[in-house]
Design an enzyme around this catalytic site. Structure first.
Site, short mmCIF file in Angstrom:
data_model
loop_
_atom_site.label_atom_id
_atom_site.label_comp_id
_atom_site.label_asym_id
_atom_site.label_seq_id
_atom_site.Cartn_x
_atom_site.Cartn_y
_atom_site.Cartn_z
N THR A 168 0.83 -1.21 0.00
CA THR A 168 0.00 0.00 0.00
C THR A 168 0.86 1.25 0.00
O THR A 168 0.60 2.21 -0.75
CB THR A 168 -0.91 0.01 1.24
OG1 THR A 168 -1.65 -1.20 1.30
CG2 THR A 168 -1.86 1.18 1.21
N THR A 169 1.92 1.25 0.81
CA THR A 169 2.81 2.40 0.92
C THR A 169 3.51 2.67 -0.40
O THR A 169 3.88 3.81 -0.70
CB THR A 169 3.85 2.16 2.03
OG1 THR A 169 3.15 1.93 3.26
CG2 THR A 169 4.78 3.34 2.21
N TYR A 200 -13.54 -4.27 -1.02
CA TYR A 200 -14.77 -3.84 -1.72
C TYR A 200 -15.89 -4.89 -1.68
O TYR A 200 -17.01 -4.57 -1.28
CB TYR A 200 -14.48 -3.43 -3.17
CG TYR A 200 -15.70 -2.88 -3.88
CD1 TYR A 200 -16.22 -1.63 -3.51
CD2 TYR A 200 -16.35 -3.60 -4.87
CE1 TYR A 200 -17.36 -1.14 -4.13
CE2 TYR A 200 -17.48 -3.11 -5.50
CZ TYR A 200 -17.99 -1.88 -5.13
OH TYR A 200 -19.11 -1.38 -5.74
N TYR A 258 -2.20 -10.14 5.04
CA TYR A 258 -2.18 -8.71 5.37
C TYR A 258 -3.59 -8.28 5.72
O TYR A 258 -4.47 -8.23 4.86
CB TYR A 258 -1.62 -7.92 4.19
CG TYR A 258 -1.54 -6.42 4.39
CD1 TYR A 258 -1.64 -5.83 5.65
CD2 TYR A 258 -1.34 -5.57 3.30
CE1 TYR A 258 -1.56 -4.46 5.82
CE2 TYR A 258 -1.24 -4.20 3.46
CZ TYR A 258 -1.36 -3.65 4.72
OH TYR A 258 -1.28 -2.29 4.88
N ARG A 287 -8.76 -0.10 5.39
CA ARG A 287 -8.69 0.10 3.94
C ARG A 287 -9.59 -0.86 3.17
O ARG A 287 -10.16 -0.50 2.15
CB ARG A 287 -7.24 -0.09 3.45
CG ARG A 287 -6.29 1.04 3.84
CD ARG A 287 -4.93 0.82 3.20
NE ARG A 287 -4.00 1.89 3.53
CZ ARG A 287 -3.88 3.03 2.85
NH1 ARG A 287 -4.65 3.25 1.81
NH2 ARG A 287 -2.99 3.93 3.21
N LYS A 337 0.65 -9.75 8.65
CA LYS A 337 0.87 -8.34 8.93
C LYS A 337 -0.44 -7.81 9.48
O LYS A 337 -1.43 -7.70 8.76
CB LYS A 337 1.28 -7.58 7.68
CG LYS A 337 1.45 -6.07 7.90
CD LYS A 337 1.75 -5.33 6.61
CE LYS A 337 1.83 -3.83 6.86
NZ LYS A 337 2.05 -3.06 5.61
N ILE A 344 6.41 -4.27 9.74
CA ILE A 344 6.56 -3.79 8.37
C ILE A 344 6.25 -2.30 8.44
O ILE A 344 5.10 -1.89 8.54
CB ILE A 344 5.65 -4.54 7.39
CG1 ILE A 344 6.06 -6.02 7.34
CG2 ILE A 344 5.73 -3.93 6.00
CD1 ILE A 344 5.21 -6.89 6.43
#
Length: 283
Positions: free
Chosen positions: A38-39, A100, A126, A131, A155, A197
């Site tokens: 994402t980052t 979604y 993750y 999000r 994560k 992370i």
């Protein structure tokens, strides 16, 4: 740590800056690198750019393992992506929960199981419900960890400490619970977490590495001192979203251009100045 993807002011991936960032991570004491998370704004990168970022990470990582982020809400599409990506020299995959379409826990169990059956590499789950809109509950994590040897870690970025503790308690001993939040990394180690992370490590690799290694060695007194040094920056770099905050910090350091790809956009001048003030106090 979770690598950003730097861009030039012409909206191109800045591979020279990326090389410098990776070298800083190597010299700063990181244990492994995560690209295309994402980052790293992976959702806005082309297939060619993703391949180039992976190659850049592998080429410049020294002996550090490289983990590649993948994910989506179409299980077969992720499997196809894994099959069509050159993964030579990659140590593992970070697979975010589907977003979604909000699958059930059974749906996510079957989603990850199908990916694990096809993946040639170990998988890090993750979980980031802020999000994705769905929480990978600890019972499902335990079930996945027990069902497949390919699923080796999670994560955890839910922010639910009771859930993180339950994962650490009930998963097999060879399964690793990793903090997905800089600000919760230290407390997570006290309840069985084994790593982080990190986002802020892009800008402050040595400080972040020192904090985590102290904590993982049980030296919570010294780790807490560093945590308190960084606490203002931990909060500020996420004030207007990630990776806008950490990119602003790295721009202040002179490492990168302060550029993101739409729909993400650079943070406000007021928050930029708050980050700058906090960083100068840290120095």
């Amino acid at each position: 740590m979770a690598l950003i993807t730097p861009f030039t002011n012409k909206n191109q991936v800045d591979y020279k800056a990326l090389e410098i960032i990776i070298e800083n991570q190597v010299q700063g004491g990181m244990d492994y690198l995560v690209a295309l998370g994402t980052t790293g704004e992976s959702t806005t990168l082309t297939t060619s750019e993703k391949s180039n970022v992976i190659e850049c990470a592998k080429k410049n990582s020294g002996k550090l393992p490289v983990v590649v982020g993948m994910g989506g809400n179409d299980t077969q599409a992720i499997i196809n992506q894994i099959k069509n990506t050159s993964l030579d020299g990659v140590s593992g995959l970070l697979i975010v929960t589907p977003y979604y379409n909000r699958p059930s826990q059974e749906g996510m169990f079957r989603h990850y199981s199908a990916i694990a059956n096809e993946s040639p590499l170990p998988i890090i789950l993750y979980n980031v419900p802020s999000r994705t809109g769905v929480n990978l509950e600890f019972e499902t994590v335990v079930r996945l960890a027990e069902a497949s040897e390919k699923i080796v870690a999670v994560k955890e970025a839910s922010g639910i400490m009771s859930q993180i503790a339950s994962i650490a308690k009930y998963t097999p001993t060879n399964f690793t619970t990793i903090s997905g939040d800089d600000v919760l990394a230290l407390p997570t180690t006290t309840i069985g977490g084994k790593g982080l992370i990190s986002v802020i490590a892009n800008a402050l690799p040595s400080k972040t590495s020192e904090l985590m290694h102290l904590a993982l060695n049980g030296n919570y007194t010294e780790a807490t001192k560093i945590h308190f040094e960084l606490i203002d920056l931990f909060k500020l770099i996420f004030k207007e979203g990630n990776p806008g905050g950490v990119k602003a910090l790295m721009h202040i350091q002179g490492t990168i251009e302060n550029e993101l790809r739409l729909p993400l956009y650079k943070i406000s001048d007021s928050t930029y100045n708050e980050i700058k003030d906090a960083y100068l106090k840290l120095k």
